[in-house]
Scaffold this motif. Sequence first.
Motif, short mmCIF file in Angstrom:
data_model
loop_
_atom_site.label_atom_id
_atom_site.label_comp_id
_atom_site.label_asym_id
_atom_site.label_seq_id
_atom_site.Cartn_x
_atom_site.Cartn_y
_atom_site.Cartn_z
N GLU A 4 16.56 24.55 57.30
CA GLU A 4 16.16 25.95 57.46
C GLU A 4 17.36 26.82 57.79
N ARG A 5 18.21 26.37 58.69
CA ARG A 5 19.38 27.16 59.08
C ARG A 5 20.39 27.27 57.95
N ALA A 6 20.43 26.26 57.09
CA ALA A 6 21.36 26.30 55.96
C ALA A 6 20.76 26.99 54.74
N GLY A 7 19.45 27.24 54.77
CA GLY A 7 18.78 27.90 53.65
C GLY A 7 18.61 27.00 52.45
N VAL A 8 18.37 25.71 52.70
CA VAL A 8 18.17 24.75 51.61
C VAL A 8 16.84 24.04 51.82
N ARG A 9 16.40 23.30 50.79
CA ARG A 9 15.06 22.70 50.84
C ARG A 9 15.04 21.29 51.42
N ASP A 10 16.14 20.53 51.27
CA ASP A 10 16.14 19.14 51.74
C ASP A 10 17.56 18.66 52.02
N VAL A 11 17.68 17.40 52.43
CA VAL A 11 18.99 16.85 52.79
C VAL A 11 19.92 16.78 51.59
N THR A 12 19.37 16.48 50.43
CA THR A 12 20.20 16.42 49.22
C THR A 12 20.84 17.78 48.95
N ALA A 13 20.04 18.83 49.05
CA ALA A 13 20.58 20.18 48.83
C ALA A 13 21.54 20.56 49.96
N LEU A 14 21.28 20.11 51.15
CA LEU A 14 22.18 20.39 52.27
C LEU A 14 23.54 19.73 52.05
N ARG A 15 23.51 18.50 51.56
CA ARG A 15 24.77 17.81 51.28
C ARG A 15 25.56 18.54 50.20
N ALA A 16 24.87 18.98 49.17
CA ALA A 16 25.55 19.71 48.10
C ALA A 16 26.16 21.02 48.62
N ALA A 17 25.42 21.71 49.49
CA ALA A 17 25.93 22.97 50.04
C ALA A 17 27.14 22.74 50.93
N VAL A 18 27.12 21.66 51.71
CA VAL A 18 28.27 21.35 52.57
C VAL A 18 29.50 20.99 51.73
N HIS A 19 29.28 20.21 50.69
CA HIS A 19 30.39 19.83 49.81
C HIS A 19 30.96 21.04 49.08
#
Length: 402
Positions: free
Chosen positions: A266-281
């Motif tokens: 929620e804080r990163a504005g993504v739907r799941d861990v996979t999307a969070l990983r992509a956003a961090v990368h």
Amino acid sequence: MHYPTRHAMPTLEDRIVAFLAHSPATRSQLCEALGTSRTNLGRALATLLDEGFVLPVRSNASGRGRPTQLLTLNASAAHSVGLLVTRTSCAGVMLSRSGTVLAAAHIVSPTSPSLVGCLEQTCEALAASAASQGIDVSGVRAVGVGVPIPMGRHARVASDAYPSVEELAELTRRWWDPLPVVDNTVRMAALAEGLWGAGSGMSSFIYLRLSGGVGGCVVSDFRLVGGATGLAGELGHITVAGNDALCGCGKRGCVETLASVPALCERAGVRDVTALRAAVHAEDERALAALEGAARAIGYVLGSAALLINPKAIILAGEIVDAFPSLRESIAAHMGAELLPVMEWDIDVVTASLGPLGAAQGCAYIAAHPPAEEEPDRERASHRGGATASPWVEVCGEGGCP
């Protein structure tokens, strides 16, 4: 609620099973190898024979005198069952009397939205695996269940939010007769790490899981402690300064509102861990800030806990830790900033070495080894099933069972 993280002393039955696991033997050979009398051996063997875990396979009828009977383990007989349900996956194992994994089931993203439904799906999958291999489940003596629900003695659990222990027992007994031992998923995973995983041989450690929630527990003096009412280690609900987010527990500012999977996404504005990983990368600033905020909050909580109990290690587990290996170093740095700089703390921050199947084995183990100190507690003892199991257990790691 206090579980030892060192293996129980083996009974004579355990020693017989361990010996027969290598090769069949006669009674005379067992007496000599185990250093026991025929009388004591006979009593222990009678139990194992009656329960079907040891079988007579041959009698040597040649010559005079009483025929010599050869004894062997019943390789197809199940002794204990361990079931683990998390918010993201389920696992189940079935063990023999010697601790060998006879059947296993691991379900990622179970289809049922309810904990009871997930447990039912796991029971079905494990039972089907056992049936396909011709495993005899009639002698199952112990069933352990780990579920992500509050298990403190005075926990107030809304019936519409969590199933009761009685509901879970009614479900598992559709497949296996013993009343199950039920405890929290995080505690069972930590127990397994203490017995066979990253915490093996450690007298003290803190276990913290970053998953659908943030759960923790404490091992001190080789015991996974529960505290006065079983609520020790609720690290996910320590308040972090500057955070006013409402937590599911009813408080505001809990570290769970910063470091759980839903909170981070929620804080990163993504739907799941996979999307969070992509956003961090992709070095997305919002995602990086969310991850750094989580590391800072976790470091603060662990540093505060470390000041209190001075553990040998911190064991980190969960989807967030798996997805971001570098998070461990960041958490360690933030934790170190909370410790007294004039002292040598020497606290290792490591990742868990066992997956869901290993944690499920922790459930089976504790069901078959009820802590002696809790035996007088009839309310809890009524939820245990079975007898003593072997302390030698072949543990499933992340790669699964053979």
